[in-house]
Write a protein that holds these residues in place. Sequence first.
Motif, PDB file in Angstrom:
ATOM      1  N   ASP A   1     -50.291 -36.899 -51.486  1.00 54.18           N
ATOM      2  CA  ASP A   1     -51.254 -36.004 -52.110  1.00 54.18           C
ATOM      3  C   ASP A   1     -51.122 -35.928 -53.625  1.00 54.18           C
ATOM      4  OD1 ASP A   1     -48.776 -34.772 -51.884  1.00 54.18           O
ATOM      5  OD2 ASP A   1     -49.616 -32.768 -51.625  1.00 54.18           O
ATOM      6  N   GLN A   2     -50.063 -36.500 -54.166  1.00 50.58           N
ATOM      7  CA  GLN A   2     -49.826 -36.519 -55.607  1.00 50.58           C
ATOM      8  C   GLN A   2     -48.898 -37.684 -55.929  1.00 50.58           C
ATOM      9  OE1 GLN A   2     -46.992 -33.384 -57.009  1.00 50.58           O
ATOM     10  NE2 GLN A   2     -47.197 -32.610 -54.915  1.00 50.58           N
ATOM     11  N   PRO A   3     -48.858 -38.130 -57.187  1.00 58.30           N
ATOM     12  CA  PRO A   3     -47.948 -39.237 -57.534  1.00 58.30           C
ATOM     13  C   PRO A   3     -46.498 -38.883 -57.193  1.00 58.30           C
ATOM     14  CG  PRO A   3     -49.483 -38.815 -59.318  1.00 58.30           C
ATOM     15  CD  PRO A   3     -49.648 -37.686 -58.329  1.00 58.30           C
TER      16      PRO A   3
ATOM     17  N   PRO B   1     -42.023 -35.571 -56.155  1.00 56.93           N
ATOM     18  CA  PRO B   1     -43.198 -35.576 -57.018  1.00 56.93           C
ATOM     19  C   PRO B   1     -42.798 -35.993 -58.430  1.00 56.93           C
ATOM     20  CG  PRO B   1     -43.130 -33.574 -55.706  1.00 56.93           C
ATOM     21  CD  PRO B   1     -41.810 -34.278 -55.518  1.00 56.93           C
ATOM     22  N   ALA B   2     -43.694 -36.654 -59.126  1.00 52.00           N
ATOM     23  CA  ALA B   2     -43.392 -37.162 -60.468  1.00 52.00           C
ATOM     24  C   ALA B   2     -42.995 -36.053 -61.433  1.00 52.00           C
ATOM     25  CB  ALA B   2     -44.589 -37.940 -61.009  1.00 52.00           C
TER      26      ALA B   2
ATOM     27  N   ARG C   1     -36.375 -32.379 -57.455  1.00 47.58           N
ATOM     28  CA  ARG C   1     -35.771 -32.354 -56.122  1.00 47.58           C
ATOM     29  C   ARG C   1     -36.263 -33.521 -55.271  1.00 47.58           C
ATOM     30  NH1 ARG C   1     -36.569 -28.453 -51.223  1.00 47.58           N
ATOM     31  NH2 ARG C   1     -34.585 -28.765 -50.193  1.00 47.58           N
ATOM     32  N   TRP C   2     -35.301 -34.274 -54.710  1.00 47.67           N
ATOM     33  CA  TRP C   2     -35.609 -35.408 -53.834  1.00 47.67           C
ATOM     34  C   TRP C   2     -35.679 -34.938 -52.389  1.00 47.67           C
ATOM     35  CZ3 TRP C   2     -36.860 -40.140 -55.655  1.00 47.67           C
ATOM     36  CH2 TRP C   2     -36.539 -40.422 -56.992  1.00 47.67           C
ATOM     37  N   THR C   3     -36.586 -35.516 -51.620  1.00 43.08           N
ATOM     38  CA  THR C   3     -36.706 -35.274 -50.190  1.00 43.08           C
ATOM     39  C   THR C   3     -36.406 -36.575 -49.466  1.00 43.08           C
ATOM     40  OG1 THR C   3     -38.405 -33.587 -50.518  1.00 43.08           O
ATOM     41  CG2 THR C   3     -38.268 -34.596 -48.328  1.00 43.08           C
TER      42      THR C   3
END
Length: 96
Positions: free
Chosen positions: A49-51, A69-70, A74-76
């Motif tokens: 849904d987003q870069p 997200p760019a 926080r990494w998922t």
Amino acid sequence: AKPYRGRHRFHGVEVVPASVVLRTLLCAADELGFPGLSAVRFDQPVFADQPRLIQVVADDQSISLSSRPADADRWTRHVTAQFSSSRPDDGMNVPH
């Protein structure tokens, strides 16, 4: 850019197909000299849904794919797998 055609929705939000995520891990494993994966575990979908920044991390036994997200820190983690010394039998082989 999307490496796949069409739209894949999950609860109204576009996601990257699991086959694309798995293919990414298989290509990375092949580059590291491992022809296959085992014990693949999908934890969360990759939302498109987003870069997003994508990160593939490997050690001598396993590999994982994470994103963020760019504009976030926080990494998922989305998927983890163990390296296998044998190729899969289901046609998902990485071409040489």
